[in-house]
Motif scaffolding. Sequence first.
Motif, short mmCIF file in Angstrom:
data_model
loop_
_atom_site.label_atom_id
_atom_site.label_comp_id
_atom_site.label_asym_id
_atom_site.label_seq_id
_atom_site.Cartn_x
_atom_site.Cartn_y
_atom_site.Cartn_z
N VAL A 50 63.17 55.72 -11.53
CA VAL A 50 62.57 54.79 -10.57
C VAL A 50 61.88 53.61 -11.25
CG1 VAL A 50 62.23 56.63 -8.89
CG2 VAL A 50 60.35 56.03 -10.45
N GLN A 51 61.62 53.69 -12.56
CA GLN A 51 60.99 52.56 -13.23
C GLN A 51 61.86 51.31 -13.19
OE1 GLN A 51 60.61 52.71 -17.53
NE2 GLN A 51 62.23 54.26 -17.70
N HIS A 52 63.13 51.47 -12.89
CA HIS A 52 64.04 50.32 -12.80
C HIS A 52 64.20 49.82 -11.37
CE1 HIS A 52 65.01 51.15 -16.97
NE2 HIS A 52 65.38 52.38 -16.66
N TRP A 53 63.53 50.44 -10.40
CA TRP A 53 63.61 49.96 -9.02
C TRP A 53 62.85 48.64 -8.88
CZ3 TRP A 53 62.73 54.73 -5.28
CH2 TRP A 53 63.75 55.67 -5.50
N ASP A 54 63.23 47.90 -7.84
CA ASP A 54 62.62 46.59 -7.63
C ASP A 54 61.12 46.68 -7.41
OD1 ASP A 54 65.04 45.34 -7.91
OD2 ASP A 54 65.45 45.20 -5.76
N VAL A 55 60.66 47.71 -6.67
CA VAL A 55 59.24 47.79 -6.38
C VAL A 55 58.43 48.02 -7.65
CG1 VAL A 55 59.38 50.27 -5.89
CG2 VAL A 55 57.51 48.92 -4.93
N PHE A 56 58.98 48.77 -8.61
CA PHE A 56 58.28 48.99 -9.87
C PHE A 56 58.34 47.76 -10.78
CE2 PHE A 56 58.67 53.32 -8.44
CZ PHE A 56 57.59 53.98 -8.99
N LYS A 57 59.38 46.95 -10.62
CA LYS A 57 59.48 45.74 -11.42
C LYS A 57 58.64 44.60 -10.86
CE LYS A 57 64.12 46.52 -13.33
NZ LYS A 57 65.51 46.02 -13.42
N GLN A 58 58.63 44.48 -9.52
CA GLN A 58 57.90 43.38 -8.89
C GLN A 58 56.42 43.70 -8.68
OE1 GLN A 58 59.42 40.49 -8.53
NE2 GLN A 58 61.32 41.42 -9.30
N VAL A 59 56.11 44.96 -8.43
CA VAL A 59 54.73 45.39 -8.23
C VAL A 59 54.42 46.40 -9.34
CG1 VAL A 59 53.02 46.22 -6.56
CG2 VAL A 59 55.14 45.16 -5.75
N THR A 60 54.19 45.89 -10.54
CA THR A 60 54.03 46.77 -11.69
C THR A 60 52.76 47.62 -11.61
OG1 THR A 60 52.91 45.01 -12.94
CG2 THR A 60 55.32 45.18 -13.17
N GLU A 61 51.83 47.24 -10.73
CA GLU A 61 50.62 48.05 -10.59
C GLU A 61 50.92 49.46 -10.08
OE1 GLU A 61 49.55 43.76 -10.18
OE2 GLU A 61 51.05 45.10 -9.31
N VAL A 62 52.13 49.68 -9.57
CA VAL A 62 52.49 51.03 -9.12
C VAL A 62 52.45 52.00 -10.30
CG1 VAL A 62 54.31 52.42 -8.04
CG2 VAL A 62 53.90 50.10 -7.25
N PHE A 63 52.76 51.50 -11.50
CA PHE A 63 52.68 52.36 -12.68
C PHE A 63 51.26 52.86 -12.90
CE2 PHE A 63 56.69 50.26 -14.04
CZ PHE A 63 57.44 51.40 -14.27
N ILE A 64 50.26 52.03 -12.58
CA ILE A 64 48.87 52.45 -12.74
C ILE A 64 48.55 53.58 -11.78
CG2 ILE A 64 46.48 51.66 -12.68
CD1 ILE A 64 47.43 48.87 -13.36
N LEU A 65 49.20 53.57 -10.62
CA LEU A 65 48.97 54.64 -9.64
C LEU A 65 49.54 55.98 -10.07
CD1 LEU A 65 49.67 52.94 -6.17
CD2 LEU A 65 47.47 53.68 -7.09
N VAL A 66 50.56 55.96 -10.95
CA VAL A 66 51.25 57.21 -11.30
C VAL A 66 50.31 58.24 -11.91
CG1 VAL A 66 53.05 58.24 -12.72
CG2 VAL A 66 53.52 56.14 -11.45
N PRO A 67 49.64 57.95 -13.06
CA PRO A 67 48.71 58.98 -13.57
C PRO A 67 47.54 59.25 -12.63
CG PRO A 67 49.24 57.36 -15.28
CD PRO A 67 49.73 56.81 -13.97
N ALA A 68 47.08 58.23 -11.91
CA ALA A 68 45.95 58.42 -11.01
C ALA A 68 46.30 59.40 -9.89
CB ALA A 68 45.50 57.08 -10.43
N LEU A 69 47.46 59.24 -9.28
CA LEU A 69 47.85 60.12 -8.17
C LEU A 69 48.31 61.48 -8.68
CD1 LEU A 69 49.67 57.73 -5.68
CD2 LEU A 69 47.34 58.62 -5.59
N LEU A 70 49.02 61.53 -9.81
CA LEU A 70 49.37 62.82 -10.38
C LEU A 70 48.12 63.57 -10.81
CD1 LEU A 70 52.57 62.10 -12.51
CD2 LEU A 70 52.38 62.70 -10.10
N GLY A 71 47.16 62.82 -11.36
CA GLY A 71 45.89 63.44 -11.73
C GLY A 71 45.10 63.87 -10.51
N LEU A 72 45.15 63.08 -9.45
CA LEU A 72 44.47 63.45 -8.20
C LEU A 72 45.04 64.74 -7.65
CD1 LEU A 72 42.56 62.82 -5.82
CD2 LEU A 72 44.44 61.52 -4.79
N LYS A 73 46.35 64.87 -7.70
CA LYS A 73 46.98 66.13 -7.28
C LYS A 73 46.42 67.28 -8.10
CE LYS A 73 49.93 67.45 -9.61
NZ LYS A 73 49.86 68.29 -10.81
N GLY A 74 46.33 67.06 -9.43
CA GLY A 74 45.78 68.10 -10.27
C GLY A 74 44.32 68.38 -9.97
N ASN A 75 43.56 67.30 -9.76
CA ASN A 75 42.14 67.47 -9.48
C ASN A 75 41.90 68.29 -8.22
OD1 ASN A 75 41.68 65.83 -11.68
ND2 ASN A 75 41.36 63.99 -10.48
N LEU A 76 42.57 67.92 -7.13
CA LEU A 76 42.31 68.56 -5.84
C LEU A 76 42.95 69.94 -5.74
CD1 LEU A 76 42.68 65.55 -3.38
CD2 LEU A 76 40.66 66.39 -4.58
#
Length: 501
Positions: free
Chosen positions: A111-137
Amino acid sequence: MTSTLEHKDSPQANGDCGQPAGPEHFLRPEGTSVDLVVLESRANAKGVREEDALLENGSQSNESDDTSTERGPEPPSPLKETSFSIGLQVLFPFLLAGFGTVAAGMVLDIVQHWDVFKQVTEVFILVPALLGLKGNLEMTLASRLSTAANIGQMDSHKELWKMITGNMALIQVQATVVGFLASIAAVVFGWIPDGHFSMDHAVLLCASSVATAFIASLVLGMIMIGVIIGSKKMGINPDNVATPIAASLGDLITLALLSGISWGLYKELESRAYVNPLVCAFFLSLLPIWIIIARRNSATREVLYSGWEPVIIAMAISSVGGLILDRTVSDPNFAGMAVFTPVINGVGGNLVAVQASRISTYLHMSGEPGEGPGTAPRKCPSPCSTFCSSDVNSRSARVLFLLVVPGHLVFLYTIHSMQGGHTTLTLIFIVFYMTAALLQVLILLYIADWMVHWMWGRHLDPDNFSIPYLTALGDLIGTGLLALSFHVLWLIGDRDSDVGD
């Protein structure tokens, strides 16, 4: 069952037979019944039975023989854990969780090659945050429910239903709020380096983050409750299996949801931009319902008020790891890092969560936070006491640490056989990768030993506070060490490591 005190100078009254005090001081002058003493004896016997679930055979004191007539059936021997039994119970869920992180890494590599990840690169910042949130909760939920199951707070159907409804409502509140804050952090971290801000992209990040956090927590929370109830009925210590299984599909589900939701909302920006704010508003509007349910439950009311600091700080720490990921995945010299990041972070977080959950349950056997022999020293423990002592928690730390190398070898081979990433598994790459993974888990297990005891000494429940910090640190340390390894491999040269092929 009522008995009165007839001879005050009897052996029991004078404290003979090893008893610290006789029952006289519990009685009024009239000589009322000693039901209170009998009840206390039963409670002590119950506490010893519960402690057997974690302690080895030799940990039972001889003094407990006096209360043997008040005990129920002894727990089955599998619950008296040895290094082998710990490893056997942890191995399968650990591998299952690892394959889940491998699948998540493969998804991220695609998915790193999808348009949303290329045009809205801040989605990458959400990846560890949301995966970590899953772990946290989910891991905090698993640790909290595992402790409740081990000390008998989920034995009746009424108590079980109360724990389920309260905890599910609580994690929905936390997921929605922290998901919203994670999107704000992603916008800020993406805006500061580039100096570019887009309102449409900010709303898209908010809607994607909140929707992903809410749905993932709902699904994983239900799975988690089923795992804990099932493991308890099968005579397996939930602390050994609950947290890894919570992560087995967690990374994959969360990353798949984030990718699909962000891609769909990105497509809506072109024709129906109002969909994004509506999605965000819908999930935020459900907050009052979950808050009311969580407040009505005494088991979760305190966490609802006091449990925000660890998950919010953990989200911020994971977002820093996401910033590192955002700055590296687009660099050709770091090609292949995307597929390995969820694996190294997930494995480290899973192992330290198991250890933190076990230590927390061990301390709960001695009483409430801040009480008992588990009260922490104010200084950090020595590495020898953490990894080399005969203590049951030190034994489990050694078992978990020894799982790192064989586990990662299996996961690396799986990634290689599925042709994931863009990195050839040369000897030098494996050495650098394993060094980073071992160092990450070594640091996390040591921090867990100190942090859980330190929180216990400060009258904080480690089940609610320790795991968010530990999994977030796992994300940051894992991503940082992995990026450093790739950078060193690039400095050595593509010819040796094949990084960037």
